[in-house]
Write an enzyme that holds these catalytic residues in place. Structure first.
Site, PDB file in Angstrom:
ATOM      1  N   ASP A 134       0.791  -1.242   0.000  1.00 17.94           N
ATOM      2  CA  ASP A 134       0.000   0.000   0.000  1.00 17.94           C
ATOM      3  C   ASP A 134       0.822   1.290   0.000  1.00 17.94           C
ATOM      4  OD1 ASP A 134      -2.127  -1.697   0.094  1.00 17.94           O
ATOM      5  OD2 ASP A 134      -2.775  -1.179   2.116  1.00 17.94           O
ATOM      6  N   GLY A 177      -5.145  -0.960  -2.267  1.00 12.96           N
ATOM      7  CA  GLY A 177      -4.590   0.173  -1.511  1.00 12.96           C
ATOM      8  C   GLY A 177      -5.709   0.717  -0.656  1.00 12.96           C
ATOM      9  N   ARG A 261      -0.606  -8.473  -5.160  1.00 16.22           N
ATOM     10  CA  ARG A 261       0.230  -8.873  -4.021  1.00 16.22           C
ATOM     11  C   ARG A 261       1.186 -10.020  -4.380  1.00 16.22           C
ATOM     12  NH1 ARG A 261      -3.864  -8.335   0.586  1.00 16.22           N
ATOM     13  NH2 ARG A 261      -3.398 -10.464   1.194  1.00 16.22           N
TER      14      ARG A 261
HETATM   15  O1  F6P Z   1      -2.918  -3.946   3.097  1.00 20.53           O
HETATM   16  C1  F6P Z   1      -2.678  -4.669   1.941  1.00 20.53           C
HETATM   17  C2  F6P Z   1      -3.949  -4.970   1.223  1.00 20.53           C
HETATM   18  O2  F6P Z   1      -3.630  -5.707   0.068  1.00 20.53           O
HETATM   19  C3  F6P Z   1      -4.821  -3.774   0.880  1.00 20.53           C
HETATM   20  O3  F6P Z   1      -4.373  -3.106  -0.265  1.00 20.53           O
HETATM   21  C4  F6P Z   1      -6.164  -4.421   0.728  1.00 20.53           C
HETATM   22  O4  F6P Z   1      -7.185  -3.522   0.981  1.00 20.53           O
HETATM   23  C5  F6P Z   1      -6.147  -5.493   1.767  1.00 20.53           C
HETATM   24  O5  F6P Z   1      -4.791  -5.791   2.015  1.00 20.53           O
HETATM   25  C6  F6P Z   1      -6.899  -6.738   1.404  1.00 20.53           C
HETATM   26  O6  F6P Z   1      -6.852  -7.611   2.477  1.00 20.53           O
HETATM   27  P1  F6P Z   1      -7.299  -9.144   2.436  1.00 20.53           P
HETATM   28  O7  F6P Z   1      -6.206  -9.909   1.732  1.00 20.53           O
HETATM   29  O8  F6P Z   1      -7.399  -9.508   3.865  1.00 20.53           O
HETATM   30  O9  F6P Z   1      -8.564  -9.203   1.670  1.00 20.53           O
END
Ligand code: F6P
Length: 328
Positions: A134, A177, A261
Protein backbone atom coordinates in the site's frame (compact mmCIF):
# COMPACT_ATOMS: atom_id res chain seq x y z
CA UNK A 1 19.93 -12.88 21.82
CA UNK A 2 16.94 -14.86 20.59
CA UNK A 3 15.02 -12.80 18.02
CA UNK A 4 11.55 -13.69 16.69
CA UNK A 5 10.42 -12.68 13.21
CA UNK A 6 6.92 -12.73 11.71
CA UNK A 7 4.96 -11.40 8.75
CA UNK A 8 1.50 -9.99 9.41
CA UNK A 9 -1.35 -8.40 7.42
CA UNK A 10 -1.41 -8.60 3.62
CA UNK A 11 1.62 -10.38 2.18
CA UNK A 12 3.85 -8.30 -0.07
CA UNK A 13 6.59 -9.13 -2.58
CA UNK A 14 9.93 -8.75 -0.78
CA UNK A 15 8.91 -10.12 2.62
CA UNK A 16 11.06 -13.19 1.97
CA UNK A 17 14.07 -11.04 1.06
CA UNK A 18 13.57 -9.23 4.35
CA UNK A 19 13.48 -12.52 6.30
CA UNK A 20 16.68 -13.63 4.55
CA UNK A 21 18.42 -10.40 5.47
CA UNK A 22 17.28 -10.61 9.12
CA UNK A 23 18.45 -14.21 9.41
CA UNK A 24 21.83 -13.70 7.75
CA UNK A 25 22.58 -10.50 9.70
CA UNK A 26 21.63 -12.02 13.06
CA UNK A 27 23.52 -15.28 12.50
CA UNK A 28 26.68 -13.48 11.42
CA UNK A 29 26.51 -11.41 14.58
CA UNK A 30 26.17 -14.60 16.67
CA UNK A 31 22.44 -14.41 17.49
CA UNK A 32 19.50 -16.75 17.03
CA UNK A 33 16.39 -16.28 14.88
CA UNK A 34 13.08 -18.10 15.17
CA UNK A 35 10.16 -17.52 12.79
CA UNK A 36 6.52 -17.44 13.89
CA UNK A 37 3.97 -18.73 11.37
CA UNK A 38 0.86 -16.74 10.32
CA UNK A 39 1.81 -13.44 11.92
CA UNK A 40 0.90 -12.69 15.54
CA UNK A 41 -1.31 -15.81 15.48
CA UNK A 42 1.90 -17.88 15.43
CA UNK A 43 2.96 -16.46 18.80
CA UNK A 44 -0.44 -17.25 20.34
CA UNK A 45 -0.36 -20.78 18.87
CA UNK A 46 3.39 -21.28 19.50
CA UNK A 47 3.62 -22.22 15.85
CA UNK A 48 7.20 -21.98 14.55
CA UNK A 49 8.85 -22.23 11.18
CA UNK A 50 10.82 -25.46 11.23
CA UNK A 51 14.16 -25.15 9.44
CA UNK A 52 14.71 -28.92 9.80
CA UNK A 53 12.95 -31.74 11.62
CA UNK A 54 12.42 -30.58 15.20
CA UNK A 55 14.54 -27.44 14.80
CA UNK A 56 12.93 -23.99 14.94
CA UNK A 57 16.25 -22.11 14.76
CA UNK A 58 17.06 -20.65 11.32
CA UNK A 59 20.36 -21.62 9.66
CA UNK A 60 22.21 -19.66 6.97
CA UNK A 61 21.10 -22.15 4.33
CA UNK A 62 17.45 -22.06 5.46
CA UNK A 63 17.06 -18.79 3.61
CA UNK A 64 19.06 -19.62 0.45
CA UNK A 65 17.41 -18.35 -2.73
CA UNK A 66 14.73 -16.46 -0.82
CA UNK A 67 15.38 -12.93 -2.06
CA UNK A 68 13.71 -13.66 -5.41
CA UNK A 69 10.60 -15.40 -4.06
CA UNK A 70 7.18 -13.76 -3.75
CA UNK A 71 4.84 -14.35 -0.80
CA UNK A 72 6.30 -15.24 2.58
CA UNK A 73 7.68 -18.55 3.86
CA UNK A 74 6.31 -17.58 7.30
CA UNK A 75 2.79 -17.13 5.90
CA UNK A 76 0.72 -14.21 7.12
CA UNK A 77 -2.64 -13.43 8.69
CA UNK A 78 -4.66 -10.74 10.37
CA UNK A 79 -5.07 -11.77 14.01
CA UNK A 80 -8.12 -10.31 15.81
CA UNK A 81 -7.13 -11.98 19.11
CA UNK A 82 -3.83 -10.09 19.19
CA UNK A 83 -5.77 -6.83 18.98
CA UNK A 84 -7.31 -7.51 22.42
CA UNK A 85 -5.76 -6.90 25.85
CA UNK A 86 -6.12 -10.59 26.71
CA UNK A 87 -4.44 -11.56 23.42
CA UNK A 88 -1.49 -9.24 23.97
CA UNK A 89 -1.05 -10.45 27.57
CA UNK A 90 -1.12 -14.06 26.38
CA UNK A 91 1.43 -13.30 23.63
CA UNK A 92 3.72 -11.56 26.13
CA UNK A 93 3.55 -14.55 28.52
CA UNK A 94 4.42 -16.91 25.67
CA UNK A 95 7.37 -14.80 24.50
CA UNK A 96 8.71 -14.67 28.07
CA UNK A 97 8.33 -18.45 28.41
CA UNK A 98 10.14 -18.99 25.09
CA UNK A 99 12.91 -16.57 26.22
CA UNK A 100 12.51 -14.40 23.13
CA UNK A 101 14.44 -11.15 23.63
CA UNK A 102 13.28 -9.19 20.60
CA UNK A 103 10.67 -9.23 17.84
CA UNK A 104 10.79 -8.08 14.22
CA UNK A 105 7.26 -7.81 12.75
CA UNK A 106 7.20 -7.27 8.99
CA UNK A 107 3.96 -5.64 7.81
CA UNK A 108 1.95 -2.52 7.20
CA UNK A 109 0.08 0.02 9.27
CA UNK A 110 -2.07 -2.48 11.22
CA UNK A 111 0.90 -4.74 11.98
CA UNK A 112 3.09 -1.91 13.23
CA UNK A 113 0.25 -0.31 15.20
CA UNK A 114 -0.15 -3.67 16.95
CA UNK A 115 3.63 -3.79 17.56
CA UNK A 116 3.59 -0.34 19.13
CA UNK A 117 0.68 -1.20 21.45
CA UNK A 118 2.33 -4.50 22.40
CA UNK A 119 5.14 -2.52 24.08
CA UNK A 120 2.76 -1.95 27.02
CA UNK A 121 2.60 -5.70 27.69
CA UNK A 122 6.06 -6.98 26.85
CA UNK A 123 9.47 -5.51 27.62
CA UNK A 124 11.44 -7.21 24.83
CA UNK A 125 12.80 -5.05 22.02
CA UNK A 126 10.61 -4.45 18.96
CA UNK A 127 11.81 -3.09 15.61
CA UNK A 128 9.46 -3.48 12.64
CA UNK A 129 10.04 -3.53 8.88
CA UNK A 130 7.61 -1.82 6.44
CA UNK A 131 6.09 -4.69 4.42
CA UNK A 132 2.96 -3.70 2.49
CA UNK A 133 2.06 -3.02 -1.13
CA UNK A 134 0.00 0.00 0.00
CA UNK A 135 2.93 2.41 0.62
CA UNK A 136 0.84 4.02 3.33
CA UNK A 137 3.47 4.18 6.08
CA UNK A 138 5.32 7.36 6.97
CA UNK A 139 9.04 7.49 7.86
CA UNK A 140 10.11 5.55 4.76
CA UNK A 141 10.30 6.60 1.10
CA UNK A 142 8.65 3.35 0.01
CA UNK A 143 7.30 0.17 1.59
CA UNK A 144 8.46 -3.32 0.66
CA UNK A 145 6.31 -4.63 -2.21
CA UNK A 146 4.89 -1.34 -3.46
CA UNK A 147 7.07 -1.05 -6.56
CA UNK A 148 6.42 -4.66 -7.55
CA UNK A 149 2.67 -4.10 -7.16
CA UNK A 150 2.85 -1.02 -9.40
CA UNK A 151 4.82 -3.02 -11.99
CA UNK A 152 2.15 -5.76 -11.94
CA UNK A 153 -0.60 -3.15 -12.30
CA UNK A 154 1.15 -1.45 -15.22
CA UNK A 155 1.70 -4.78 -17.02
CA UNK A 156 -2.04 -5.52 -16.69
CA UNK A 157 -3.18 -2.02 -17.73
CA UNK A 158 -0.86 -2.08 -20.77
CA UNK A 159 -2.66 -5.22 -21.92
CA UNK A 160 -6.10 -3.73 -21.27
CA UNK A 161 -5.13 -0.67 -23.31
CA UNK A 162 -4.77 -2.87 -26.41
CA UNK A 163 -8.40 -3.96 -26.10
CA UNK A 164 -9.61 -0.51 -25.05
CA UNK A 165 -8.03 0.99 -28.18
CA UNK A 166 -9.25 -1.77 -30.51
CA UNK A 167 -12.85 -1.40 -29.29
CA UNK A 168 -12.96 2.37 -28.57
CA UNK A 169 -13.84 1.45 -25.03
CA UNK A 170 -13.32 2.63 -21.52
CA UNK A 171 -11.92 0.28 -18.88
CA UNK A 172 -12.41 0.91 -15.17
CA UNK A 173 -9.51 -0.87 -13.48
CA UNK A 174 -9.69 -1.37 -9.73
CA UNK A 175 -6.42 -1.45 -7.82
CA UNK A 176 -5.65 -2.29 -4.18
CA UNK A 177 -4.59 0.17 -1.51
CA UNK A 178 -7.17 0.21 1.21
CA UNK A 179 -6.84 3.74 2.49
CA UNK A 180 -4.66 5.51 -0.02
CA UNK A 181 -4.16 6.04 -3.71
CA UNK A 182 -0.41 5.42 -4.09
CA UNK A 183 -0.67 2.27 -6.21
CA UNK A 184 -3.51 3.73 -8.30
CA UNK A 185 -1.80 7.04 -9.00
CA UNK A 186 1.67 5.62 -9.70
CA UNK A 187 0.20 2.96 -12.00
CA UNK A 188 -1.98 5.58 -13.73
CA UNK A 189 0.97 7.85 -14.49
CA UNK A 190 3.22 4.97 -15.61
CA UNK A 191 0.55 3.35 -17.81
CA UNK A 192 -0.73 6.61 -19.29
CA UNK A 193 -4.24 6.36 -17.84
CA UNK A 194 -6.62 9.22 -18.58
CA UNK A 195 -8.25 9.29 -15.14
CA UNK A 196 -7.32 8.20 -11.61
CA UNK A 197 -9.97 8.00 -8.88
CA UNK A 198 -8.28 8.06 -5.47
CA UNK A 199 -9.51 8.67 -1.93
CA UNK A 200 -7.24 11.72 -1.57
CA UNK A 201 -9.11 13.57 -4.35
CA UNK A 202 -12.79 12.54 -4.27
CA UNK A 203 -14.84 13.56 -7.33
CA UNK A 204 -18.60 13.17 -7.87
CA UNK A 205 -19.99 10.86 -10.57
CA UNK A 206 -21.35 13.93 -12.41
CA UNK A 207 -17.91 15.57 -12.47
CA UNK A 208 -16.32 12.35 -13.77
CA UNK A 209 -18.89 12.21 -16.60
CA UNK A 210 -18.21 15.88 -17.45
CA UNK A 211 -14.47 15.12 -17.56
CA UNK A 212 -15.05 12.07 -19.80
CA UNK A 213 -17.14 14.18 -22.18
CA UNK A 214 -14.34 16.75 -22.41
CA UNK A 215 -11.79 14.00 -23.13
CA UNK A 216 -14.05 12.68 -25.91
CA UNK A 217 -14.20 16.18 -27.40
CA UNK A 218 -10.39 16.29 -27.32
CA UNK A 219 -10.40 13.22 -29.58
CA UNK A 220 -9.80 10.45 -27.03
CA UNK A 221 -11.27 7.23 -28.38
CA UNK A 222 -10.26 4.90 -25.53
CA UNK A 223 -10.03 5.57 -21.83
CA UNK A 224 -8.40 3.79 -18.92
CA UNK A 225 -9.67 4.90 -15.54
CA UNK A 226 -7.57 3.61 -12.62
CA UNK A 227 -9.79 3.35 -9.55
CA UNK A 228 -8.59 2.83 -5.97
CA UNK A 229 -10.26 0.00 -4.08
CA UNK A 230 -13.45 1.11 -2.34
CA UNK A 231 -13.84 4.31 -4.35
CA UNK A 232 -17.57 4.84 -5.08
CA UNK A 233 -18.07 1.28 -3.69
CA UNK A 234 -15.83 -0.33 -6.30
CA UNK A 235 -15.67 -0.41 -10.08
CA UNK A 236 -18.75 -2.54 -10.70
CA UNK A 237 -20.94 -0.09 -8.83
CA UNK A 238 -19.09 2.93 -10.28
CA UNK A 239 -19.60 1.58 -13.80
CA UNK A 240 -23.38 1.41 -13.20
CA UNK A 241 -23.44 4.94 -11.77
CA UNK A 242 -21.43 6.34 -14.70
CA UNK A 243 -23.71 4.60 -17.19
CA UNK A 244 -26.80 6.02 -15.50
CA UNK A 245 -25.23 9.51 -15.51
CA UNK A 246 -24.58 9.34 -19.28
CA UNK A 247 -20.87 8.45 -19.59
CA UNK A 248 -19.97 8.81 -23.29
CA UNK A 249 -18.00 5.53 -23.68
CA UNK A 250 -18.87 1.86 -23.77
CA UNK A 251 -17.45 0.48 -20.51
CA UNK A 252 -15.97 -2.66 -18.97
CA UNK A 253 -14.80 -3.10 -15.38
CA UNK A 254 -11.81 -5.16 -14.21
CA UNK A 255 -10.77 -5.81 -10.59
CA UNK A 256 -7.03 -6.56 -10.31
CA UNK A 257 -7.32 -7.13 -6.54
CA UNK A 258 -4.96 -9.67 -4.97
CA UNK A 259 -3.09 -10.18 -8.23
CA UNK A 260 -1.07 -7.13 -7.14
CA UNK A 261 0.23 -8.87 -4.02
CA UNK A 262 1.73 -11.81 -5.88
CA UNK A 263 4.82 -12.43 -7.98
CA UNK A 264 8.56 -12.21 -7.46
CA UNK A 265 9.76 -8.88 -6.07
CA UNK A 266 11.43 -6.36 -8.38
CA UNK A 267 15.08 -5.44 -7.64
CA UNK A 268 14.17 -2.23 -5.76
CA UNK A 269 11.90 -4.16 -3.39
CA UNK A 270 14.57 -6.81 -2.82
CA UNK A 271 17.11 -4.10 -1.98
CA UNK A 272 14.72 -2.20 0.32
CA UNK A 273 13.81 -5.46 2.08
CA UNK A 274 17.48 -6.36 2.53
CA UNK A 275 18.39 -2.91 3.85
CA UNK A 276 15.52 -2.73 6.33
CA UNK A 277 15.97 -6.32 7.57
CA UNK A 278 19.65 -5.65 8.21
CA UNK A 279 18.92 -2.34 9.93
CA UNK A 280 16.24 -3.89 12.15
CA UNK A 281 18.66 -6.49 13.52
CA UNK A 282 21.50 -3.99 14.01
CA UNK A 283 19.09 -1.63 15.81
CA UNK A 284 17.91 -4.38 18.16
CA UNK A 285 21.50 -5.32 18.97
CA UNK A 286 22.18 -1.64 19.82
CA UNK A 287 19.31 -1.75 22.33
CA UNK A 288 16.70 0.11 20.26
CA UNK A 289 13.00 -0.62 20.62
CA UNK A 290 9.58 0.68 19.48
CA UNK A 291 11.12 1.62 16.12
CA UNK A 292 10.67 0.96 12.40
CA UNK A 293 13.57 0.37 10.01
CA UNK A 294 12.95 2.29 6.78
CA UNK A 295 14.81 3.97 3.96
CA UNK A 296 14.13 7.70 4.14
CA UNK A 297 15.59 10.19 1.66
CA UNK A 298 17.53 7.22 0.26
CA UNK A 299 19.25 6.52 3.61
CA UNK A 300 18.56 3.54 5.90
CA UNK A 301 16.76 5.26 8.78
CA UNK A 302 15.39 4.16 12.13
CA UNK A 303 12.26 6.02 13.22
CA UNK A 304 9.88 5.77 16.18
CA UNK A 305 6.98 3.45 15.37
CA UNK A 306 4.56 6.25 16.27
CA UNK A 307 6.00 8.36 13.46
CA UNK A 308 5.64 5.52 10.93
CA UNK A 309 1.98 4.86 11.83
CA UNK A 310 1.00 8.49 12.59
CA UNK A 311 -1.33 8.64 9.58
CA UNK A 312 -2.15 6.82 6.36
CA UNK A 313 0.36 8.57 4.16
CA UNK A 314 -1.28 10.61 1.40
CA UNK A 315 -0.17 10.87 -2.22
CA UNK A 316 1.51 14.19 -2.99
CA UNK A 317 -0.65 16.78 -4.78
CA UNK A 318 2.16 17.22 -7.39
CA UNK A 319 1.54 13.68 -8.66
CA UNK A 320 -2.22 14.31 -8.96
CA UNK A 321 -1.48 17.53 -10.88
CA UNK A 322 1.04 15.71 -13.08
CA UNK A 323 -1.51 13.10 -14.14
CA UNK A 324 -4.10 15.79 -14.86
CA UNK A 325 -1.55 17.70 -16.95
CA UNK A 326 -0.40 14.82 -19.17
CA UNK A 327 -3.65 12.86 -19.54
CA UNK A 328 -5.53 15.26 -21.85
O1 F6P B 1 -2.92 -3.95 3.10
C1 F6P B 1 -2.68 -4.67 1.94
C2 F6P B 1 -3.95 -4.97 1.22
O2 F6P B 1 -3.63 -5.71 0.07
C3 F6P B 1 -4.82 -3.77 0.88
O3 F6P B 1 -4.37 -3.11 -0.27
C4 F6P B 1 -6.16 -4.42 0.73
O4 F6P B 1 -7.18 -3.52 0.98
C5 F6P B 1 -6.15 -5.49 1.77
O5 F6P B 1 -4.79 -5.79 2.01
C6 F6P B 1 -6.90 -6.74 1.40
O6 F6P B 1 -6.85 -7.61 2.48
P1 F6P B 1 -7.30 -9.14 2.44
O7 F6P B 1 -6.21 -9.91 1.73
O8 F6P B 1 -7.40 -9.51 3.86
O9 F6P B 1 -8.56 -9.20 1.67
Amino acid sequence: MKIGVLCSGGDSPGMNACIRSIVRTALQRGHEIVGFMDGYQGILDEDFYFAAAGMSRFLMRTVSGLSKKGGTILNSSRCPEFATVAGMQKAADILRKLEIDALIPIGGNGTLTGAHEFRQYWDGRIVGCPGTIDNDLCATDFTIGFKTAVQTAVDAIDKLRDTAASHHRMFLVELMGRHCGFITLHAAIAAGCEVACIPEAPVSVEKIVEHLASLKKLGKSSIIMAVAEGYHEGVISLQEKLKAAGAPFSMRAVVLGHLLRGGDPCPDDRILATQTGNLAVEAILRGETDKMAGVLHNQPTLSPLVDAIAEHRKVPQELIDLLNCVSK
